[in-house]
Design a protein around this motif. Sequence first.
Motif, PDB file in Angstrom:
ATOM      1  N   UNK A  66      50.528  43.766  38.269  1.00 13.60           N
ATOM      2  CA  UNK A  66      49.883  43.827  39.571  1.00 13.60           C
ATOM      3  C   UNK A  66      48.369  43.875  39.474  1.00 13.60           C
ATOM      4  N   UNK A  67      47.799  44.757  38.636  1.00 11.92           N
ATOM      5  CA  UNK A  67      46.337  44.799  38.510  1.00 11.92           C
ATOM      6  C   UNK A  67      45.734  43.476  38.039  1.00 11.92           C
ATOM      7  N   UNK A  68      46.411  42.778  37.119  1.00 14.91           N
ATOM      8  CA  UNK A  68      45.864  41.509  36.638  1.00 14.91           C
ATOM      9  C   UNK A  68      45.872  40.444  37.737  1.00 14.91           C
ATOM     10  N   UNK A  69      46.912  40.467  38.582  1.00 15.39           N
ATOM     11  CA  UNK A  69      46.927  39.538  39.714  1.00 15.39           C
ATOM     12  C   UNK A  69      45.801  39.877  40.683  1.00 15.39           C
ATOM     13  N   UNK A  70      45.556  41.169  40.883  1.00 21.41           N
ATOM     14  CA  UNK A  70      44.449  41.581  41.754  1.00 21.41           C
ATOM     15  C   UNK A  70      43.112  41.075  41.220  1.00 21.41           C
ATOM     16  N   UNK A  71      42.920  41.149  39.891  1.00 21.57           N
ATOM     17  CA  UNK A  71      41.676  40.645  39.299  1.00 21.57           C
ATOM     18  C   UNK A  71      41.596  39.120  39.472  1.00 21.57           C
ATOM     19  N   UNK A  72      42.734  38.435  39.355  1.00 21.89           N
ATOM     20  CA  UNK A  72      42.752  36.976  39.549  1.00 21.89           C
ATOM     21  C   UNK A  72      42.332  36.638  40.974  1.00 21.89           C
ATOM     22  N   UNK A  73      42.827  37.409  41.938  1.00 21.44           N
ATOM     23  CA  UNK A  73      42.480  37.162  43.339  1.00 21.44           C
ATOM     24  C   UNK A  73      40.992  37.380  43.568  1.00 21.44           C
ATOM     25  N   UNK A  90      38.544  36.889  41.445  1.00 22.60           N
ATOM     26  CA  UNK A  90      37.809  35.735  40.926  1.00 22.60           C
ATOM     27  C   UNK A  90      38.031  34.491  41.785  1.00 22.60           C
ATOM     28  N   UNK A  91      39.250  34.365  42.293  1.00 21.79           N
ATOM     29  CA  UNK A  91      39.587  33.168  43.066  1.00 21.79           C
ATOM     30  C   UNK A  91      38.911  33.170  44.427  1.00 21.79           C
ATOM     31  N   UNK A  92      38.805  34.335  45.043  1.00 24.00           N
ATOM     32  CA  UNK A  92      38.310  34.410  46.418  1.00 24.00           C
ATOM     33  C   UNK A  92      36.880  34.911  46.526  1.00 24.00           C
ATOM     34  N   UNK A  93      36.381  35.554  45.463  1.00 23.46           N
ATOM     35  CA  UNK A  93      35.056  36.131  45.537  1.00 23.46           C
ATOM     36  C   UNK A  93      35.019  37.487  46.214  1.00 23.46           C
ATOM     37  N   UNK A  94      36.196  38.024  46.562  1.00 26.56           N
ATOM     38  CA  UNK A  94      36.264  39.361  47.160  1.00 26.56           C
ATOM     39  C   UNK A  94      35.827  40.379  46.108  1.00 26.56           C
TER      40      UNK A  94
END
Length: 365
Positions: A113-120, A122-126
């Motif tokens: 879950x945390x790695x997906x959050x980090x991916x998001x 980078x992907x969205x700039x949030x």
Amino acid sequence: MSKKAHLESYLSSDELKTRYLSAKDLVESRRWHLLWLVSLDWSIKKAAQVMGYNYDYAKEIVKKYNSGGELGIVNRQKKGKRRAYNALLTDSQLLDLKEALKTPPEDEGLWTGPKVARWIEKKTGIEKVWNQRGWDYLKKCRYSMQIPRRKHRKGDKDEQAAFKANLPLKVQELQRENPNATIEVWSFDEHRLGLKPIIRRIWSPIGKKPIALIEHRYEWLYLYGFVHPKTGRTEWFIIPRVNTQWFNQVLQALAQATGAGKDKIILIVLDQARWHTSKQLEIPEGIVLQTLPPYSPELQPAERLWCLADEPLVNRTFDDLDELEEILAKRCCILSTMTSEISALTNYHWWPDPEQLGEDNPVCA
């Protein structure tokens, strides 16, 4: 090293998994998921990291379950007042995430879950995406935490599929050739046991590390296990070695134990070990051997017997093979009575049964 959490025995690990997969409420599903991981001997800290939970909140979930059982997991927040999550990813970005999940993450490890959050991020700039939202998106992509099923890399998928399709046809053929006989489909395998200790996880009081006294010695005996998956009936033989001579004796004893003969045909599914296919085999009347495709242990129901057979032997050392054999013999007697548990473990969905074969072939399989 993190301590193992204590869970009250309200539900088994399989039942916790069922609650997690069947829960319609997202909050309750995540709570059941956490409890299921803890039941698999995960520490609360590790399970919380995977789930994207705060550690203290994860501990509170376990505490409420231990004190209140299933009621402690109920989501008591009113549905109408729940804050809806805003979508973090567009439809195209969600497709990109699904593609990314098919390969390892940037650190070449495993997705969490945390790695997906980090991916998001980078992907969205949030600037900040909570770890829990990563878990949410794993679920949204239809992912769940699973242990891989073992499969030999040399196994041939087409041969395995053909075997599963042809096994019922083999039973039908035997029925046509023996119209007045009962047909049963059994599974067989051998298991090597000896004075080399078997180490396995066990439940132990919190704060007390279990100790297993070991002494590696390389002396062996073999457990021959036959199982009728449909009913869970088993036949066991403790043998000093594996070869054609001993296999012939075991087949004779099995035929007597099961009543194999003109009126009862026992079709035995087994692997292609050389003593299973030897020209010196003496196959009794009523016994028919059907070999598996090469490198296909996952098609062998008898493979699942060994986790049960090993239980009284784990984390122990024995003076000699005689002592081990005495304990193993007692265990086999007990396993012979555990028909419902063994049937649930070995009765594969594709294993031949009367419904699959149709009413025109009254086969007992």
